[in-house]
Design an enzyme around this catalytic site. Structure first.
Site, PDB file in Angstrom:
ATOM      1  N   GLN A 233     -11.223  16.067   4.131  1.00  0.00           N
ATOM      2  CA  GLN A 233     -10.414  17.249   3.776  1.00  0.00           C
ATOM      3  C   GLN A 233      -8.945  16.912   3.504  1.00  0.00           C
ATOM      4  O   GLN A 233      -8.339  17.495   2.613  1.00  0.00           O
ATOM      5  CB  GLN A 233     -10.592  18.398   4.753  1.00  0.00           C
ATOM      6  CG  GLN A 233     -10.423  18.117   6.210  1.00  0.00           C
ATOM      7  CD  GLN A 233      -9.912  19.350   6.950  1.00  0.00           C
ATOM      8  OE1 GLN A 233      -9.834  20.440   6.388  1.00  0.00           O
ATOM      9  NE2 GLN A 233      -9.556  19.179   8.217  1.00  0.00           N
TER      10      GLN A 233
ATOM     11  N   ASP B  16       4.469  16.424  12.451  1.00  0.00           N
ATOM     12  CA  ASP B  16       5.108  16.950  13.664  1.00  0.00           C
ATOM     13  C   ASP B  16       6.563  17.306  13.374  1.00  0.00           C
ATOM     14  O   ASP B  16       7.069  18.341  13.818  1.00  0.00           O
ATOM     15  CB  ASP B  16       5.030  15.906  14.778  1.00  0.00           C
ATOM     16  CG  ASP B  16       3.611  15.392  14.967  1.00  0.00           C
ATOM     17  OD1 ASP B  16       2.737  16.204  15.302  1.00  0.00           O
ATOM     18  OD2 ASP B  16       3.365  14.196  14.734  1.00  0.00           O
TER      19      ASP B  16
ATOM     20  N   ARG C  96       6.678  20.435  11.324  1.00  0.00           N
ATOM     21  CA  ARG C  96       6.330  21.583  12.185  1.00  0.00           C
ATOM     22  C   ARG C  96       7.525  21.980  13.044  1.00  0.00           C
ATOM     23  O   ARG C  96       7.816  23.169  13.228  1.00  0.00           O
ATOM     24  CB  ARG C  96       5.161  21.201  13.101  1.00  0.00           C
ATOM     25  CG  ARG C  96       3.810  21.148  12.393  1.00  0.00           C
ATOM     26  CD  ARG C  96       2.791  20.451  13.288  1.00  0.00           C
ATOM     27  NE  ARG C  96       1.437  20.564  12.730  1.00  0.00           N
ATOM     28  CZ  ARG C  96       0.406  19.842  13.160  1.00  0.00           C
ATOM     29  NH1 ARG C  96       0.563  18.942  14.125  1.00  0.00           N
ATOM     30  NH2 ARG C  96      -0.790  20.017  12.626  1.00  0.00           N
TER      31      ARG C  96
ATOM     32  N   HIS D 292       2.118  10.096  18.149  1.00  0.00           N
ATOM     33  CA  HIS D 292       1.575  11.294  17.510  1.00  0.00           C
ATOM     34  C   HIS D 292       0.442  11.800  18.399  1.00  0.00           C
ATOM     35  O   HIS D 292      -0.734  11.532  18.176  1.00  0.00           O
ATOM     36  CB  HIS D 292       1.051  10.989  16.101  1.00  0.00           C
ATOM     37  CG  HIS D 292       0.221  12.126  15.557  1.00  0.00           C
ATOM     38  ND1 HIS D 292       0.773  13.341  15.260  1.00  0.00           N
ATOM     39  CD2 HIS D 292      -1.102  12.238  15.311  1.00  0.00           C
ATOM     40  CE1 HIS D 292      -0.199  14.150  14.842  1.00  0.00           C
ATOM     41  NE2 HIS D 292      -1.330  13.506  14.869  1.00  0.00           N
TER      42      HIS D 292
HETATM   43  P1  NAX Z   1     -12.442  14.340   7.524  1.00  0.00           P
HETATM   44  O1  NAX Z   1     -13.476  14.115   8.564  1.00  0.00           O
HETATM   45  O2  NAX Z   1     -12.498  15.551   6.679  1.00  0.00           O
HETATM   46  O3  NAX Z   1     -12.395  13.076   6.553  1.00  0.00           O
HETATM   47  C1  NAX Z   1     -12.390  11.778   7.014  1.00  0.00           C
HETATM   48  C2  NAX Z   1     -13.033  10.928   5.944  1.00  0.00           C
HETATM   49  O4  NAX Z   1     -12.889   9.562   6.308  1.00  0.00           O
HETATM   50  C3  NAX Z   1     -14.522  11.198   5.768  1.00  0.00           C
HETATM   51  O5  NAX Z   1     -14.782  11.476   4.400  1.00  0.00           O
HETATM   52  C4  NAX Z   1     -15.169   9.878   6.198  1.00  0.00           C
HETATM   53  O6  NAX Z   1     -16.341   9.580   5.452  1.00  0.00           O
HETATM   54  C5  NAX Z   1     -14.062   8.897   5.919  1.00  0.00           C
HETATM   55  N1  NAX Z   1     -14.183   7.618   6.622  1.00  0.00           N
HETATM   56  C6  NAX Z   1     -14.640   7.386   7.873  1.00  0.00           C
HETATM   57  N2  NAX Z   1     -14.656   6.063   8.131  1.00  0.00           N
HETATM   58  C7  NAX Z   1     -14.168   5.448   7.036  1.00  0.00           C
HETATM   59  C8  NAX Z   1     -13.946   4.098   6.695  1.00  0.00           C
HETATM   60  N3  NAX Z   1     -14.244   3.111   7.551  1.00  0.00           N
HETATM   61  N4  NAX Z   1     -13.439   3.827   5.474  1.00  0.00           N
HETATM   62  C9  NAX Z   1     -13.170   4.803   4.609  1.00  0.00           C
HETATM   63  N5  NAX Z   1     -13.362   6.109   4.867  1.00  0.00           N
HETATM   64  C10 NAX Z   1     -13.858   6.426   6.077  1.00  0.00           C
HETATM   65  O7  NAX Z   1     -11.048  14.241   8.307  1.00  0.00           O
HETATM   66  P2  NAX Z   1      -9.611  14.762   7.852  1.00  0.00           P
HETATM   67  O8  NAX Z   1      -9.439  16.166   8.261  1.00  0.00           O
HETATM   68  O9  NAX Z   1      -9.398  14.399   6.436  1.00  0.00           O
HETATM   69  O10 NAX Z   1      -8.679  13.898   8.818  1.00  0.00           O
HETATM   70  C11 NAX Z   1      -8.563  12.510   8.684  1.00  0.00           C
HETATM   71  C12 NAX Z   1      -7.802  11.914   9.844  1.00  0.00           C
HETATM   72  O11 NAX Z   1      -6.486  12.425   9.912  1.00  0.00           O
HETATM   73  C13 NAX Z   1      -8.408  12.211  11.215  1.00  0.00           C
HETATM   74  O12 NAX Z   1      -8.416  11.004  11.971  1.00  0.00           O
HETATM   75  C14 NAX Z   1      -7.433  13.180  11.838  1.00  0.00           C
HETATM   76  O13 NAX Z   1      -7.423  13.117  13.245  1.00  0.00           O
HETATM   77  C15 NAX Z   1      -6.136  12.689  11.243  1.00  0.00           C
HETATM   78  N6  NAX Z   1      -4.994  13.604  11.279  1.00  0.00           N
HETATM   79  C16 NAX Z   1      -3.773  13.064  11.523  1.00  0.00           C
HETATM   80  C17 NAX Z   1      -2.619  13.823  11.520  1.00  0.00           C
HETATM   81  C18 NAX Z   1      -1.297  13.201  11.770  1.00  0.00           C
HETATM   82  O14 NAX Z   1      -0.319  13.948  11.826  1.00  0.00           O
HETATM   83  N7  NAX Z   1      -1.130  11.879  11.940  1.00  0.00           N
HETATM   84  C19 NAX Z   1      -2.684  15.287  11.294  1.00  0.00           C
HETATM   85  C20 NAX Z   1      -3.915  15.736  10.599  1.00  0.00           C
HETATM   86  C21 NAX Z   1      -5.178  15.029  11.015  1.00  0.00           C
HETATM   87  O15 NAX Z   1      -5.662  15.628  12.180  1.00  0.00           O
END
Ligand code: NAX
Length: 327
Positions: free
Chosen positions: A15, A159, A162, A187
């Site tokens: 997403q 953050d 926000r 974070h």
């Molecule tokens: P989604 O689960 O929608 O998408 C993650 C995607 O990564 C999936 O399509 C999956 O197939 C893919 N993926 C998994 N392993 C992989 C690999 N080895 N190589 C390539 N692709 C791989 O998650 P989404 O909402 O997009 O969030 C992604 C990450 O951002 C999560 O870890 C989430 O915790 C983190 N976030 C970090 C934030 C920050 O401020 N640092 C805030 C937003 C978010 O929560």
């Protein structure tokens, strides 16, 4: 006219990826005159979804977008990359201990670090978004010994944004009135959004709000905003996270404005008592494609305690991944 910049996005079918790719392709990551080549890295089962996103990217006919390539092999996806946005990560699922989470992410960020080391461009800049972002960045960095350590960063810009928004709304001022906000540390829920150096129309922010609001409302609201978004949307922050990733890289490449700074998790040089090497959030300026930690800020006892607590958590995460042999 600048040549094309190759940008690799991992987790491209997720997403955040969906919210991110269209803005990169339309010139928001690097600037309106910089052509972009996109490389999408996904796991094999998500390649088809990534193809779908690539079809939509084509349908936008973005003038700056020169190519989109998709792969499930990090050695292909990071080949020649100038910018890498590491978004894909293993989320914590029910019953998962911290060790399991770190280990699962080690399985992702170790090979990605190795691939970046082997095939990325010499000027590679890495932003880790996937959680636990600071420690995932540390793992990737540990496996890229030929890349300067400071090229590995983790995202606290969401953050930061926000915190600015919460403060602006509390004081009923436009967000543009707020400068010099800092997120310190990890974070995570221990992060410390600092109002003692932030300015609102040139005056110290902490002096314009109640101490109780700052401590009991502002800090927890910023730290728990991710959970509040999940509660409201039924899904975690995506467009705002993508926007923050764009802000982080844009600032890194194009610089911070005079008289302001931003927040980014970058390898510590020991400043402010943060152990050297930890990837911790600091007040930073950017110039000439480099982040620099803002020096010389006085840290009062209240801030010291909070910074130390978050940095302690980072040190524990580092020790845990070290014990697992991931760094
Ligand atoms: P989604 O689960 O929608 O998408 C993650 C995607 O990564 C999936 O399509 C999956 O197939 C893919 N993926 C998994 N392993 C992989 C690999 N080895 N190589 C390539 N692709 C791989 O998650 P989404 O909402 O997009 O969030 C992604 C990450 O951002 C999560 O870890 C989430 O915790 C983190 N976030 C970090 C934030 C920050 O401020 N640092 C805030 C937003 C978010 O929560």
């Amino acid at each position: 006219v600048q040549g094309p910049v190759t940008v690799t996005v991992t987790g491209a079918a997720g997403q955040i990826g969906y919210a991110l790719l269209f803005r990169i392709a339309s010139g928001h990551l690097l600037g309106p005159d910089v052509p972009v080549k996109l490389r999408l890295l996904e796991i094999t089962p998500a390649l088809k979804a990534a193809e779908g996103t690539a079809m939509e990217l084509a349908d936008c006919a973005f003038p700056l977008l020169q190519s989109v390539d998709i792969s499930d092999d990090p050695r292909v996806a990071f080949d020649g990359a100038n910018v890498a946005l590491l978004v894909g990560a293993r989320p914590r699922t029910k019953g998962m201990e911290r060790g399991d989470l770190l280990e699962a992410n080690g399985g992702i960020f170790k090979p990605q670090g190795e691939a970046i080391n082997a095939v990325a461009a010499d000027d590679i800049k890495v932003l880790v978004v996937g959680n636990p972002a600071n420690t995932n960045a540390l793992i990737a960095q540990a496996h890229a010994p030929d890349v300067p350590a400071e090229r590995f960063t983790a995202m606290t810009r969401l953050d930061h944004n926000r915190a600015i928004s919460q403060l602006a709304s509390k004081l009923d001022v436009p967000v543009s009135a707020i400068k010099k906000l800092t997120i310190w540390g990890n974070h995570s829920a221990t992060q410390y959004p600092d109002l003692y150096h932030a300015e609102v129309n040139g005056k110290i922010a902490a002096e314009q709000v109640d101490a109780s609001w700052l401590k009991d409302e502002f800090i927890p609201t910023v730290a728990k905003r991710g959970a509040a978004i999940i509660e409201a949307r039924g899904a975690s922050s995506a467009a705002s996270a993508a926007n923050a990733a764009i802000d982080h890289v844009y600032t890194w490449v194009n610089g911070t404005p005079e008289g302001d700074w931003t927040s980014a998790a970058i390898p510590s040089d020991g400043s402010y008592g943060v152990p050297e090497g930890l990837i911790s959030s600091f007040p930073v300026t950017a110039k000439g494609g480099k982040f620099e930690i803002v020096q010389g800020l006085e840290i009062d006892a209240f801030s010291r305690e909070r910074i130390d607590a978050s940095v302690q958590e980072l040190a524990e995460e580092r020790d845990a991944v070290r014990q697992l042999g991931l760094i």
